[in-house]
Design an enzyme around this catalytic site. Structure first.
Site, PDB file in Angstrom:
ATOM      1  N   GLU A   8       0.726  -1.189   0.089  1.00 40.04           N
ATOM      2  CA  GLU A   8       0.020   0.031  -0.006  1.00 40.04           C
ATOM      3  C   GLU A   8       0.841   1.247   0.064  1.00 40.04           C
ATOM      4  OE1 GLU A   8      -2.763  -0.619   3.203  1.00 40.04           O
ATOM      5  OE2 GLU A   8      -4.249  -1.739   1.876  1.00 40.04           O
ATOM      6  N   ASP A  17      -8.568  -8.837   3.215  1.00 38.54           N
ATOM      7  CA  ASP A  17      -8.272  -7.883   4.347  1.00 38.54           C
ATOM      8  C   ASP A  17      -9.166  -7.925   5.308  1.00 38.54           C
ATOM      9  OD1 ASP A  17      -7.427  -5.719   5.541  1.00 38.54           O
ATOM     10  OD2 ASP A  17      -8.128  -4.461   3.951  1.00 38.54           O
ATOM     11  N   GLU A  29     -12.743  -2.436  11.673  1.00 41.22           N
ATOM     12  CA  GLU A  29     -12.906  -1.779  10.461  1.00 41.22           C
ATOM     13  C   GLU A  29     -13.997  -1.876   9.742  1.00 41.22           C
ATOM     14  OE1 GLU A  29      -8.976  -2.203   8.555  1.00 41.22           O
ATOM     15  OE2 GLU A  29      -9.724  -0.987   6.588  1.00 41.22           O
TER      16      GLU A  29
HETATM   17  O1  GCW Z   1      -7.358  -3.016   5.775  1.00 41.13           O
HETATM   18  C1  GCW Z   1      -6.239  -2.156   5.637  1.00 41.13           C
HETATM   19  C2  GCW Z   1      -6.600  -0.997   6.192  1.00 41.13           C
HETATM   20  C3  GCW Z   1      -5.606   0.021   6.412  1.00 41.13           C
HETATM   21  C4  GCW Z   1      -4.389  -0.764   6.855  1.00 41.13           C
HETATM   22  C5  GCW Z   1      -4.043  -1.886   6.138  1.00 41.13           C
HETATM   23  C6  GCW Z   1      -3.013  -2.701   6.908  1.00 41.13           C
HETATM   24  C7  GCW Z   1      -2.561  -0.066   8.511  1.00 41.13           C
HETATM   25  O2  GCW Z   1      -7.765  -0.299   5.528  1.00 41.13           O
HETATM   26  O3  GCW Z   1      -5.832   1.242   7.085  1.00 41.13           O
HETATM   27  O4  GCW Z   1      -3.248   0.154   7.300  1.00 41.13           O
HETATM   28  O5  GCW Z   1      -5.189  -2.661   5.821  1.00 41.13           O
HETATM   29  O6  GCW Z   1      -3.421  -3.778   7.629  1.00 41.13           O
HETATM   30  O7  GCW Z   1      -1.841  -2.299   6.637  1.00 41.13           O
END
Ligand code: GCW
Length: 691
Positions: A266, A339, A367
């Site tokens: 990311e 995720d 989340e």
């Molecule tokens: O799910 C995603 C989240 C991000 C997070 C990332 C991760 C810390 O939306 O906010 O960043 O995973 O786990 O690295």
């Protein structure tokens, strides 16, 4: 004057007894009167003695804490407790921390009222039981829904919040023995000397509670903080920079735990920026930490915006590196391959890495499960993952067993949970979300506990102290039913049949299956995942599609590959099915989808009703606060059902069956509606519904 005094007195009494949730599950009686002795002295055993003296009821009863090598086989955290409530009890362990854990076990046992005789021998399944805080230096918390970060960086190192110790105590009481203080999206500044001096203060407070401190580090720190021209892990100066940084850290914190790293994920930097592998990066850090017994937790959450199915990428990246990592590197793997969705199949990396240490990462913060507005007891979800059979070394190679050292030798075994803790008075933003912090600790200690065992224990501890026994007996069956069904309810209205990642872009709170942002990464768009079209819906990961099923071991791969054998609760994760595909229930897929969304709404209403039933048995304050959360949750469930069904109907072109609830929203309005919720805020419900 007298009047004023009376008011002040009354206010302070109300304050002391206000049920604001701040005491978590630690509501033991404070009228302890036992005699507590130990054969050793030390900061940790002193806490154990203090806790027992204050809270163990039994005048004239002797409690003895003994450190002895005889129980070495239980490992450093294990303990044996035996004796009788009426005559005296002894706790033995080979370490002070083991004695502290034994003390908390005993207090739990007293509270849950399990008889007179005690004879237990316990040791944890994972050596390292770690919370990951996604806390930033400005005190915002990524995906945090419980206020600000607990760590008051501006006031440290001089001013010390009493919450630091309360936090350590709560963790120790459930066996958590590590904390990563800062976000995996790490600022290089965390490693500045100023900040390390602040970290030292926290580490000093946590240490007596058996908790080690770890930090997330940014792979570009040598450049960003150190001013070097590169952060290439094979560059000599880079190596020296980390070496000297690690030396500085251990000078301040001699038992520092190590680093957590999110690299080449990311947009974060990593070894691949220099043409190196994840192993090159992780090993370089492992080598500098090794002399101090530090470890590297290297995350496997990697995926790139290319043509490959996102769910396959971590496996493709890491399996070829199996066996190349140092023994103080642990690959930290999210429970599912995408995720933290409300339901995912387990990550195929579990069991597939055979010569590399690997640890599960769960998300305690919600989340994708309604933030701190919805009730979702997550032990059921984590158990689903831990108990999944990978078949990698034959039947019974569960995720738990391929990560806890039972099947593959691992120098360190570990498990991590992304914390749901913040400055809110009740710590987690929702009274019932405290159960998830509790459950993570208890499962990390013993993954064989059932979700039901844990919730019953938590209910008694959390609501028991202020209520009579009779109340708890009434409360327990209702609340435990509510909690045990809660996560499935959320899954049913958010991701029926395995539909996933159709959350609104940006905040992940509500649905936005229609979301389309020109130029945005496709693998961040809901359409990438649901693939709805006039023919059907779902992501084809079968052998005819992306073939992600092939990353699972036989016979699971074949089972998932065939829609007839793939479980319905995950079927659209693995298959793109036509709208009239005949489901196991006999209904066509479109109708099944309608019924499932509808039953999600019904389940949310059912949870709401169950909560109202507990009113006579708990304090008014917590009752009301949670009651208002259930109103939000039920409205949100309707929002999910209406939004998704009305949108998918544009493709299925079929009517919504008449015997399910009519929608109360207009799709066009829902589509034009922009939920303005930043990552750092709770969902403002007025924004959601009053527009
Ligand atoms: O799910 C995603 C989240 C991000 C997070 C990332 C991760 C810390 O939306 O906010 O960043 O995973 O786990 O690295």
């Amino acid at each position: 004057m007298k009047k004023l005094l009376l008011i002040v007195l009354l206010l302070s009494v109300t304050y002391v007894y206000a049920e604001d949730g701040s005491r978590l599950w630690l509501r033991f009686s404070s009228n302890g009167n036992a005699q507590v002795t130990s054969n050793i002295k030390g900061a940790t055993v002193d806490i154990a003695i203090r806790e027992l003296r204050k809270q163990w009821i039994g005048a004239g009863i002797k409690l003895n804490l003994t450190r002895t090598k005889e129980v070495n086989t239980l490992g450093s955290d294990g303990y044996i407790i035996n004796g009788n409530r009426q005559t005296g009890i002894s706790i033995s362990s080979c370490s002070e921390t083991g004695l502290l854990y034994g003390a908390y076990y005993l207090l739990r046992w007293q509270q849950t009222g399990l008889g007179d005789e005690i004879n237990v021998s316990e040791s944890p399944r994972y050596n390292l039981r770690i919370l990951n805080h996604w806390d930033n230096l400005d005190r915002t918390v990524e995906r945090g829904y419980a206020g600000q970060s607990l760590w008051e960086w501006d006031n440290l190192p001089s001013a010390i919040s009493p919450r630091y110790e309360a936090y350590a105590r709560a963790n120790a009481s459930i066996g958590i023995n590590g904390t990563v203080l800062n976000n995996v999206n790490a600022s290089p500044k965390i490693l500045s000397i100023d900040n390390l001096e602040k970290v030292k203060i926290l580490a000093d407070i946590f240490r007596p509670y058996g908790i080690k401190t770890y930090l997330s580090v940014n792979f570009s720190s040598p450049t960003e903080l150190g001013g070097l021209s590169t952060s290439d892990p094979l560059n000599k100066d880079v190596h020296l920079w980390w070496k000297s940084k690690v030396k500085d850290i251990y000078k301040l914190i001699p038992d520092f735990g190590g680093f957590l790293v999110k690299a080449n994920s990311e947009g974060l930097p990593g070894p691949q920026d220099f043409g190196r592998t994840h192993a090159d990066g992780a090993n370089m850090l492992a080598d500098v930490l090794k002399p101090y017994k530090g470890i590297v937790m290297w995350r496997a959450f990697v995926y790139n915006p290319n043509d490959e199915d996102r769910a396959k990428q971590a496996y493709q990246e890491f399996v070829p590196l199996d066996g190349q990592f140092r023994d103080n590197v642990i690959i930290q793997v999210k429970n599912g391959p995408v995720d933290f969705q409300p339901r995912e199949p387990f990550s195929p990396l579990f069991g597939a890495l055979k010569r590399t240490s690997i640890m599960p990462e769960f998300q305690i913060t919600q989340e994708y499960l309604g933030f701190s507005n919805h009730t979702a007891y997550l032990a059921t979800m984590w158990k689903e993952c831990l108990d999944s059979d990978t078949y990698q070394q034959g039947k019974g190679s569960t995720v738990a067993r391929v990560t806890d050292g039972s099947i593959y030798p691992q120098k360190y075994t570990a498990i991590a949970g992304v914390a749901n803790i913040g400055t809110d008075v009740n710590w987690c933003g929702h009274h019932l979300a405290q159960a998830n912090w509790y459950a993570f600790g208890r499962l990390a200690w013993n993954h064989e506990l059932t979700a039901e065992d844990i919730i019953n224990e938590w209910i008694t501890l959390t609501f028991g102290a202020s209520e009579s026994k009779a109340n708890i007996q009434n409360l327990n069956p209702i609340l435990s039913k509510l909690m045990l069904e809660s996560r499935e309810a959320v899954v049913t209205y958010m991701m029926p049949l395995g539909l996933h990642h159709i959350f609104a872009f940006g905040h992940h709170y509500g649905p936005e299956p229609w979301c389309d942002i020109p130029g945005a990464r496709q693998d961040w768009m809901p359409k990438y995942y649901h693939k709805a079209d006039v023919n059907g819906i779902g992501f084809d990961r079968s052998s005819k599609g992306s073939n992600a099923v092939s990353q699972y071991h036989s016979p699971l791969s074949e089972e998932l590959d065939d829609p007839a054998t793939c479980s319905d609760n995950i079927i659209l994760w693995f298959h793109h099915l036509s709208w009239d595909y005949k489901m196991k229930s006999g209904r066509a897929l479109w109708n099944e989808l309608c019924y499932t969304y509808d039953s999600g709404v019904k389940q949310a209403r059912f949870l709401q009703k169950l909560w109202d039933e507990v009113e006579p048995y708990i304090d008014a304050e917590r009752f009301r606060e949670v009651q208002s959360k259930f109103k939000i949750q039920t409205r949100d469930a309707v929002w999910w059902k209406d939004g998704c069904l009305l949108y998918f109907q544009e493709f299925s072109k079929q009517p919504i069956p008449y015997n399910i609830e009519r929608s109360i929203h207009e799709l066009d309005k829902m589509k034009s509606f922009q939920m303005r919720i930043s990552n750092h805020e709770k969902a403002d419900i007025n924004q959601l519904y009053n527009k």
